[in-house]
Design an enzyme around this catalytic site. Sequence first.
Site, PDB file in Angstrom:
ATOM      1  N   LYS A 104       0.844  -1.198   0.000  1.00 20.22           N
ATOM      2  CA  LYS A 104       0.000   0.000   0.000  1.00 20.22           C
ATOM      3  C   LYS A 104       0.880   1.248   0.000  1.00 20.22           C
ATOM      4  O   LYS A 104       2.094   1.182   0.215  1.00 20.22           O
ATOM      5  CB  LYS A 104      -0.902  -0.006   1.237  1.00 20.22           C
ATOM      6  N   MET A 108      11.536  24.165   2.626  1.00 18.71           N
ATOM      7  CA  MET A 108      10.709  23.372   1.710  1.00 18.71           C
ATOM      8  C   MET A 108      11.548  22.604   0.694  1.00 18.71           C
ATOM      9  O   MET A 108      11.223  21.465   0.343  1.00 18.71           O
ATOM     10  CB  MET A 108       9.707  24.268   0.981  1.00 18.71           C
ATOM     11  N   TYR A 144      16.111  29.790   8.083  1.00 15.22           N
ATOM     12  CA  TYR A 144      15.067  30.596   8.685  1.00 15.22           C
ATOM     13  C   TYR A 144      15.183  30.680  10.203  1.00 15.22           C
ATOM     14  O   TYR A 144      15.480  29.700  10.880  1.00 15.22           O
ATOM     15  CB  TYR A 144      13.692  30.024   8.338  1.00 15.22           C
ATOM     16  N   ARG A 175     -10.928   0.817  14.870  1.00 18.51           N
ATOM     17  CA  ARG A 175     -10.888   1.507  13.580  1.00 18.51           C
ATOM     18  C   ARG A 175     -11.915   0.821  12.680  1.00 18.51           C
ATOM     19  O   ARG A 175     -13.066   0.673  13.072  1.00 18.51           O
ATOM     20  CB  ARG A 175      -9.471   1.452  12.995  1.00 18.51           C
TER      21      ARG A 175
END
Length: 368
Positions: free
Chosen positions: A35, A309, A261, A131
């Site tokens: 998956k 990013m 940053y 679930r």
Amino acid sequence: MTGFREAVIDLDAVTANIRSLRQVIGTPHLVAVVKADGYGHGAVPVARAALAGGADWLGTADIPEALALRAAGIDAPLLCWLHPHGADFAAAIRAGIDLGVSSAAQLDEIADAAGSGVAQVHLKLDTGLSRNGIAEAEWEPVFQRARDLELSGVLRVRGIFSHLSNTSAADDRAALAVFTRGLALARRAGLSPDLVHLAATAAAIDLPETRFNTVRIGIGMYGLSPFDDRSSADLGLRPVMTLRGRIAAVRRVPAGRGVSYSYTYRTTDESTLALVPLGYADGVPRQASGSGQVSIAGNRFRVAGRVAMDQFVVDVGDAEVAVGDDVILFGDPEAGVPSASEWATAAGTINYDIVTRVGARVTRRYSA
């Protein structure tokens, strides 16, 4: 290395990991779980490598993932188990895909979709994970309904399964007791599943009583350990993915220079900074800013400041590095490089998260 962002996928390692796990576990059936695009490794090539290693079933979460394997020419037995409202059960049945069933309504939807075919289903029991899965209060009516549908010729209950929480051995054994009770009720209703599966990698290795005749292997196939106290090597497994980049820029800076940053990192001495063009858009966790490590020319360096990013910086001190040099973020720690598990620790997450988050900009290159 053809690009500046690359995940090298060792398909021989997939095959070897499956063979190793089959020897340890010893069940007649093993479902290789591919998956989420094979946990970020590439579902189709990984599926083929797993089948070559002795897996006799494949597993996906949803129908589109399963249909993609069929479209690629893979005709091995295939199970998928997570279905949204309106799932295309008819397409799955036509493609010979087994369907997990988590409710009475889902069972009837699958029966209605069978048409002139016969749907192969695996009933999923909720044994405490809360679930998807048939709630215990609904077991007996669902089992009876499934048996009636079998007798009418529209479906066959090929399997009964559940999933463990991996909270503790005691919790998993409690879930096993619930599952065993459900299995007995199913058989009393006249159901005779060919496959009974409860254990994924962790329980398959550690709790032999949960193996039944089938196990589902996910993270172990990719050469990663599901345990905090044992490494891949301890389990006889080899990590499949190596995430690599190339240095894009190098600069010498004085002491006190802020990096990335918010200047969460400042150089303490005159130093060399190397820019690596992978960032959180590529799956490098921002949460590992200032703590994740990489390997350059056999030496380890820590991420300096914030992961952005598209890029991050490492402070290499006085080491000699150059634009174009290889940078390994993670791979096989037996080769002396950081592991996905180390990055997971740095980011406060799990190794599953590290490999499955690797983004689409990262080229997958397959080796065998």
